[in-house]
Design a protein around this motif. Structure first.
Motif, PDB file in Angstrom:
ATOM      1  N   ALA A 122      -6.321  36.895  62.857  1.00 13.75           N
ATOM      2  CA  ALA A 122      -5.587  35.680  62.476  1.00 13.75           C
ATOM      3  C   ALA A 122      -5.786  34.581  63.521  1.00 13.75           C
ATOM      4  N   ALA A 123      -5.720  34.941  64.794  1.00 17.76           N
ATOM      5  CA  ALA A 123      -5.902  33.939  65.857  1.00 17.76           C
ATOM      6  C   ALA A 123      -7.325  33.390  65.862  1.00 17.76           C
ATOM      7  N   LEU A 124      -8.313  34.251  65.639  1.00 16.08           N
ATOM      8  CA  LEU A 124      -9.703  33.782  65.590  1.00 16.08           C
ATOM      9  C   LEU A 124      -9.911  32.818  64.423  1.00 16.08           C
ATOM     10  N   LEU A 125      -9.295  33.135  63.281  1.00 13.68           N
ATOM     11  CA  LEU A 125      -9.394  32.238  62.125  1.00 13.68           C
ATOM     12  C   LEU A 125      -8.725  30.899  62.407  1.00 13.68           C
ATOM     13  N   ALA A 126      -7.540  30.928  63.001  1.00 13.37           N
ATOM     14  CA  ALA A 126      -6.822  29.689  63.308  1.00 13.37           C
ATOM     15  C   ALA A 126      -7.650  28.826  64.247  1.00 13.37           C
ATOM     16  N   ARG A 127      -8.272  29.435  65.238  1.00  7.37           N
ATOM     17  CA  ARG A 127      -9.096  28.665  66.182  1.00  7.37           C
ATOM     18  C   ARG A 127     -10.324  28.081  65.487  1.00  7.37           C
ATOM     19  N   ALA A 128     -10.867  28.818  64.535  1.00  7.08           N
ATOM     20  CA  ALA A 128     -12.019  28.306  63.803  1.00  7.08           C
ATOM     21  C   ALA A 128     -11.621  27.091  62.964  1.00  7.08           C
ATOM     22  N   LEU A 134     -16.577  28.772  66.380  1.00  4.83           N
ATOM     23  CA  LEU A 134     -17.107  29.738  65.429  1.00  4.83           C
ATOM     24  C   LEU A 134     -16.291  31.021  65.415  1.00  4.83           C
ATOM     25  N   PHE A 135     -16.135  31.562  64.213  1.00  2.00           N
ATOM     26  CA  PHE A 135     -15.626  32.916  64.030  1.00  2.00           C
ATOM     27  C   PHE A 135     -16.727  33.650  63.286  1.00  2.00           C
ATOM     28  N   ILE A 136     -17.282  34.691  63.922  1.00  2.00           N
ATOM     29  CA  ILE A 136     -18.415  35.405  63.341  1.00  2.00           C
ATOM     30  C   ILE A 136     -18.040  36.857  63.084  1.00  2.00           C
ATOM     31  N   PRO A 137     -17.997  37.263  61.813  1.00  2.00           N
ATOM     32  CA  PRO A 137     -17.809  38.681  61.513  1.00  2.00           C
ATOM     33  C   PRO A 137     -19.108  39.440  61.813  1.00  2.00           C
ATOM     34  N   VAL A 138     -18.995  40.581  62.480  1.00  2.00           N
ATOM     35  CA  VAL A 138     -20.154  41.421  62.781  1.00  2.00           C
ATOM     36  C   VAL A 138     -19.933  42.768  62.108  1.00  2.00           C
ATOM     37  N   LEU A 139     -20.786  43.071  61.147  1.00  2.00           N
ATOM     38  CA  LEU A 139     -20.691  44.337  60.419  1.00  2.00           C
ATOM     39  C   LEU A 139     -21.415  45.433  61.194  1.00  2.00           C
ATOM     40  N   VAL A 140     -20.699  46.526  61.466  1.00  2.00           N
ATOM     41  CA  VAL A 140     -21.335  47.681  62.104  1.00  2.00           C
ATOM     42  C   VAL A 140     -21.262  48.911  61.200  1.00  2.00           C
ATOM     43  N   GLU A 141     -20.556  48.785  60.087  1.00  2.00           N
ATOM     44  CA  GLU A 141     -20.472  49.834  59.062  1.00  2.00           C
ATOM     45  C   GLU A 141     -20.405  49.157  57.699  1.00  2.00           C
ATOM     46  N   ASP A 142     -20.651  49.937  56.667  1.00  2.00           N
ATOM     47  CA  ASP A 142     -20.528  49.416  55.306  1.00  2.00           C
ATOM     48  C   ASP A 142     -19.054  49.314  54.943  1.00  2.00           C
ATOM     49  N   VAL A 143     -18.497  48.122  55.080  1.00  2.00           N
ATOM     50  CA  VAL A 143     -17.103  47.878  54.732  1.00  2.00           C
ATOM     51  C   VAL A 143     -17.007  46.556  53.988  1.00  2.00           C
ATOM     52  N   PRO A 147     -10.872  38.635  52.874  1.00  2.00           N
ATOM     53  CA  PRO A 147     -11.271  37.383  52.216  1.00  2.00           C
ATOM     54  C   PRO A 147     -11.739  36.262  53.147  1.00  2.00           C
ATOM     55  N   PHE A 148     -11.024  35.991  54.232  1.00  2.00           N
ATOM     56  CA  PHE A 148     -11.408  34.863  55.072  1.00  2.00           C
ATOM     57  C   PHE A 148     -12.604  35.183  55.969  1.00  2.00           C
ATOM     58  N   ALA A 149     -12.879  36.432  56.175  1.00  2.00           N
ATOM     59  CA  ALA A 149     -14.107  36.814  56.895  1.00  2.00           C
ATOM     60  C   ALA A 149     -15.275  36.804  55.914  1.00  2.00           C
ATOM     61  N   ARG A 150     -15.001  37.160  54.664  1.00  2.00           N
ATOM     62  CA  ARG A 150     -16.041  37.246  53.641  1.00  2.00           C
ATOM     63  C   ARG A 150     -16.684  35.890  53.348  1.00  2.00           C
TER      64      ARG A 150
END
Length: 183
Positions: A122-128, A134-143, A147-150
């Motif tokens: 939530a804090a990373l999104l608010a700062r973005a 930038l807020f960058i989602p990093v996928l390390v598994e199939d998940v 919604p806001f990361a997607r």
């Protein structure tokens, strides 16, 4: 000297060799125990960071590897694992989050099950949204991403050693490099 005399000499020499060998082994073990454990990179108290990395405890090793690769790219990284003894983790995280130009959240199956990580998300999104960071989602598994990361383009690091892994990692490093204002 008879056969018994030689047997005694061989026995004494064998015993001495065993004592010397044991002594060397014990000294080696003691030296390894005394050898300093390499310290993690220091957290930059009151300083600025290029990247704040958020991760669930289960993803600690992955986050450390990612942080090491970003540091090798010349970036200043905040990783909670590097908070020193005697410091208050939540306060250090909050200060680092405020002092970070960008945020990365490592997404695996355990990520959103951790309440502290949901707060960091939530804090990373608010700062973005409010700070132009930038807020960058990093996928390390199939998940499935929340919604806001997607809605953001994630960096796919699900296949370490695979053909796209190094390319994706290089893209991530470029994305979070400090920008020069000079044109």
């Amino acid at each position: 000297m008879g056969f018994e005399g030689w047997g005694l000499v061989v026995g004494v020499v064998s015993t001495l060799a065993a004592v010397v060998s044991t002594s060397i082994d014990v000294r080696g073990r003691l030296a390894r125990r005394r050898a300093p454990v390499p310290a993690p990179p220091p957290v930059n108290p009151g300083g600025e960071y290029d990247v704040f990395i958020s991760y669930a405890d289960a993803d600690r090793a992955t986050a450390e590897t990612l942080a090491g690769r970003l540091r090798a790219g010349g970036l200043r990284i905040f990783l909670a694992e590097w908070i020193g003894p005697g410091l208050v983790e939540s306060l250090e995280k909050e200060a680092a989050l405020s002092a970070s130009a960008n945020g990365i959240l490592v997404f695996s199956a355990t990520t959103m099950n951790d309440t502290a990580i949901r707060d960091e998300y939530a804090a990373l999104l608010a700062r973005a949204h409010t700070g132009g960071r930038l807020f960058i989602p990093v996928l390390v598994e199939d998940v499935e991403l929340p919604p806001f990361a997607r809605i953001r383009r994630p960096v796919d690091l699900r296949d370490p050693g695979g053909p796209r892994f190094e390319e994706s990692l290089a893209l991530l490093v470029r994305a979070v490099q400090p920008r020069s204002d000079a044109t």
